[in-house]
Design a protein around this motif. Sequence first.
Motif, PDB file in Angstrom:
ATOM      1  N   THR A   1       0.782  -1.194   0.028  1.00  0.00           N
ATOM      2  CA  THR A   1      -0.013  -0.076  -0.035  1.00  0.00           C
ATOM      3  C   THR A   1       0.961   1.440   0.118  1.00  0.00           C
ATOM      4  O   THR A   1       1.669   1.414   0.860  1.00  0.00           O
ATOM      5  CB  THR A   1      -0.833   0.033   1.272  1.00  0.00           C
ATOM      6  OG1 THR A   1      -1.898  -1.121   1.274  1.00  0.00           O
ATOM      7  CG2 THR A   1      -1.763   1.128   1.310  1.00  0.00           C
ATOM      8  N   SER A   2       0.785   2.125  -1.048  1.00  0.00           N
ATOM      9  CA  SER A   2       1.648   3.288  -1.001  1.00  0.00           C
ATOM     10  C   SER A   2       0.408   4.290  -1.665  1.00  0.00           C
ATOM     11  O   SER A   2      -0.568   4.265  -1.972  1.00  0.00           O
ATOM     12  CB  SER A   2       2.554   3.231  -2.088  1.00  0.00           C
ATOM     13  OG  SER A   2       3.546   2.180  -1.788  1.00  0.00           O
ATOM     14  N   LEU A   3       1.148   5.712  -1.357  1.00  0.00           N
ATOM     15  CA  LEU A   3       0.351   6.746  -1.968  1.00  0.00           C
ATOM     16  C   LEU A   3       0.364   6.632  -3.467  1.00  0.00           C
ATOM     17  O   LEU A   3       1.235   6.296  -4.229  1.00  0.00           O
ATOM     18  CB  LEU A   3       1.042   8.194  -1.454  1.00  0.00           C
ATOM     19  CG  LEU A   3       0.926   8.395   0.021  1.00  0.00           C
ATOM     20  CD1 LEU A   3       1.865   9.724   0.221  1.00  0.00           C
ATOM     21  CD2 LEU A   3      -0.282   8.419   0.619  1.00  0.00           C
ATOM     22  N   ALA A   4      -0.784   7.264  -3.895  1.00  0.00           N
ATOM     23  CA  ALA A   4      -1.259   7.163  -5.342  1.00  0.00           C
ATOM     24  C   ALA A   4      -1.823   8.248  -5.790  1.00  0.00           C
ATOM     25  O   ALA A   4      -2.647   8.908  -5.247  1.00  0.00           O
ATOM     26  CB  ALA A   4      -1.792   5.842  -5.729  1.00  0.00           C
ATOM     27  N   ILE A   5      -1.698   8.772  -7.323  1.00  0.00           N
ATOM     28  CA  ILE A   5      -2.454   9.554  -7.913  1.00  0.00           C
ATOM     29  C   ILE A   5      -2.863   9.213  -9.289  1.00  0.00           C
ATOM     30  O   ILE A   5      -2.384   8.320  -9.857  1.00  0.00           O
ATOM     31  CB  ILE A   5      -1.565  10.848  -7.994  1.00  0.00           C
ATOM     32  CG1 ILE A   5      -0.291  10.571  -8.730  1.00  0.00           C
ATOM     33  CG2 ILE A   5      -1.483  11.496  -6.633  1.00  0.00           C
ATOM     34  CD1 ILE A   5       0.366  12.066  -9.177  1.00  0.00           C
ATOM     35  N   PRO A   6      -3.865   9.752  -9.925  1.00  0.00           N
ATOM     36  CA  PRO A   6      -4.134   9.325 -11.219  1.00  0.00           C
ATOM     37  C   PRO A   6      -3.229   9.605 -12.212  1.00  0.00           C
ATOM     38  O   PRO A   6      -2.289  10.638 -12.077  1.00  0.00           O
ATOM     39  CB  PRO A   6      -5.518  10.214 -11.541  1.00  0.00           C
ATOM     40  CG  PRO A   6      -6.178  10.498 -10.205  1.00  0.00           C
ATOM     41  CD  PRO A   6      -4.882  10.727  -9.194  1.00  0.00           C
ATOM     42  N   GLU A   7      -3.036   8.862 -13.358  1.00  0.00           N
ATOM     43  CA  GLU A   7      -1.839   9.136 -14.277  1.00  0.00           C
ATOM     44  C   GLU A   7      -2.102  10.518 -14.982  1.00  0.00           C
ATOM     45  O   GLU A   7      -1.201  11.158 -15.222  1.00  0.00           O
ATOM     46  CB  GLU A   7      -1.877   7.928 -15.151  1.00  0.00           C
ATOM     47  CG  GLU A   7      -0.569   7.983 -16.115  1.00  0.00           C
ATOM     48  CD  GLU A   7      -0.567   6.694 -16.883  1.00  0.00           C
ATOM     49  OE1 GLU A   7       0.315   6.369 -17.359  1.00  0.00           O
ATOM     50  OE2 GLU A   7      -1.789   6.121 -17.037  1.00  0.00           O
ATOM     51  N   SER A   8      -3.346  10.944 -15.080  1.00  0.00           N
ATOM     52  CA  SER A   8      -3.454  12.196 -15.824  1.00  0.00           C
ATOM     53  C   SER A   8      -3.144  13.403 -15.137  1.00  0.00           C
ATOM     54  O   SER A   8      -2.906  14.555 -15.590  1.00  0.00           O
ATOM     55  CB  SER A   8      -5.088  12.376 -16.068  1.00  0.00           C
ATOM     56  OG  SER A   8      -5.915  12.072 -14.885  1.00  0.00           O
ATOM     57  N   ALA A   9      -2.593  13.296 -13.536  1.00  0.00           N
ATOM     58  CA  ALA A   9      -2.202  14.567 -12.926  1.00  0.00           C
ATOM     59  C   ALA A   9      -0.633  14.851 -13.368  1.00  0.00           C
ATOM     60  O   ALA A   9      -0.298  15.693 -12.968  1.00  0.00           O
ATOM     61  CB  ALA A   9      -2.585  14.190 -11.577  1.00  0.00           C
ATOM     62  N   ILE A  10       0.002  13.979 -14.051  1.00  0.00           N
ATOM     63  CA  ILE A  10       1.506  13.994 -14.079  1.00  0.00           C
ATOM     64  C   ILE A  10       1.945  14.760 -15.178  1.00  0.00           C
ATOM     65  O   ILE A  10       1.379  14.629 -16.257  1.00  0.00           O
ATOM     66  CB  ILE A  10       2.309  12.699 -13.893  1.00  0.00           C
ATOM     67  CG1 ILE A  10       1.765  11.987 -12.526  1.00  0.00           C
ATOM     68  CG2 ILE A  10       3.571  12.812 -14.145  1.00  0.00           C
ATOM     69  CD1 ILE A  10       2.387  10.479 -12.516  1.00  0.00           C
ATOM     70  N   GLN A  11       2.776  15.714 -15.155  1.00  0.00           N
ATOM     71  CA  GLN A  11       3.229  16.388 -16.337  1.00  0.00           C
ATOM     72  C   GLN A  11       4.781  16.146 -16.043  1.00  0.00           C
ATOM     73  O   GLN A  11       5.627  16.054 -15.326  1.00  0.00           O
ATOM     74  CB  GLN A  11       3.193  17.847 -15.953  1.00  0.00           C
ATOM     75  CG  GLN A  11       1.677  18.449 -15.821  1.00  0.00           C
ATOM     76  CD  GLN A  11       1.423  19.776 -15.591  1.00  0.00           C
ATOM     77  OE1 GLN A  11       1.225  20.590 -16.358  1.00  0.00           O
ATOM     78  NE2 GLN A  11       1.462  20.216 -14.248  1.00  0.00           N
TER      79      GLN A  11
END
Length: 395
Positions: free
Chosen positions: A274-284
Amino acid sequence: MNETPAKKSKLRRYIVTGLITLFVLALLGGTGFMLFMKIKFADFQPPMEPANVILSPVVPYEFKDTIEAIGTITASESATITATVTETIKAINAQEGQFVAKGTSIVDLISDQEQATLDQASKSYGRYNQLVKNNLASAEKRDEEQASFNVAKAQLDKRKIVAPFDGFLGIRHVNVGDVVQPGTVITTIDAIDPIKLDFAVPEVYLAALKQDMPIEATSAAWPDTVFKGKIYVVDSRIDTDSRAIMVRAIMENPDHKLKPGLLMKVQIIRDVKTSLAIPESAIQSAGQKKSVFVVGADKKVAEKVIQTGQREPGVVEVTSGLVAGDKVIIEGQMKTGDGATVHIASEKTLQDIVQDDAGYSIPRKQDSLRNDFKITPKDPAAATTEPVTTDGQAK
């Protein structure tokens, strides 16, 4: 006094030269004025409305380290039911596709002669058994009659085709009145709950394979359903041609969706974290640099550089740069920047985004599975598919 032609020509030259000079001075003056105004108001920006953006909070997410393979469903028990004697079918007692319990009569063959023989043997055995009790006959003769009775009963039993175990009957290949012979196929029977899944894994993963390891499987027939199970056994030898080892898993199948022969995409779950995660679309991304726009409580944008780790479809692990609860922009990044104020149009959770992506990807996933499994529909306009080949090799 009249002017001479030479003086008139000289006067015209002075006038033309003067006009040209005035024009050049006016042009230079206008250009200089425009340049001055541009420099003076270079930093001036008209007020802009805050950009509309959609946010998603940074949350813990379960990432899975998996081994992928392709496998085939097999019944936990399977049999082809055949005749063992030459005789005519008298009755069919169970229907195709029906669930039958062990011992249920499926087909009866004509057995009048065998029934008569059994009845006679039963009476003879009963008579000799009574004589032995009265010391009027030998026990050996009674035992002979009992053996005759057992043989007659066995011959009668051969004319009653019964289910060898609990299971579902397949397509029937005979009808009432047909004459069957030893080896004639009557039907099939399969026990499919629980059900087995056989798949090949490259030998390089041998050390990672262990009994009871969890697995997840999907199929082209049920692309939106994930079937779960565990490894039941790892084969005792490696195939020297494919350099792969066969693995058998077992899965619960209470709704009987899975059928023997069905092709499956398999994921063996080696590890879960279990790790912190974000949507792929947020990354630049800019070269090796990866960043996101984080919106604070004051609706101000702050650009933060992040480090990423494991990826799953639509989801990226964040190993540094963010904390749980940060809200990142997933839509509208191009309309804002570091330090700008934004208008929050809505927020989406990571789970919502993953579910939306899954729903959108089902048609594409079906196409992908058809390509991976070499599946083609019988009719291009039909919604169903039929598996035609499998090599049993790991992806």
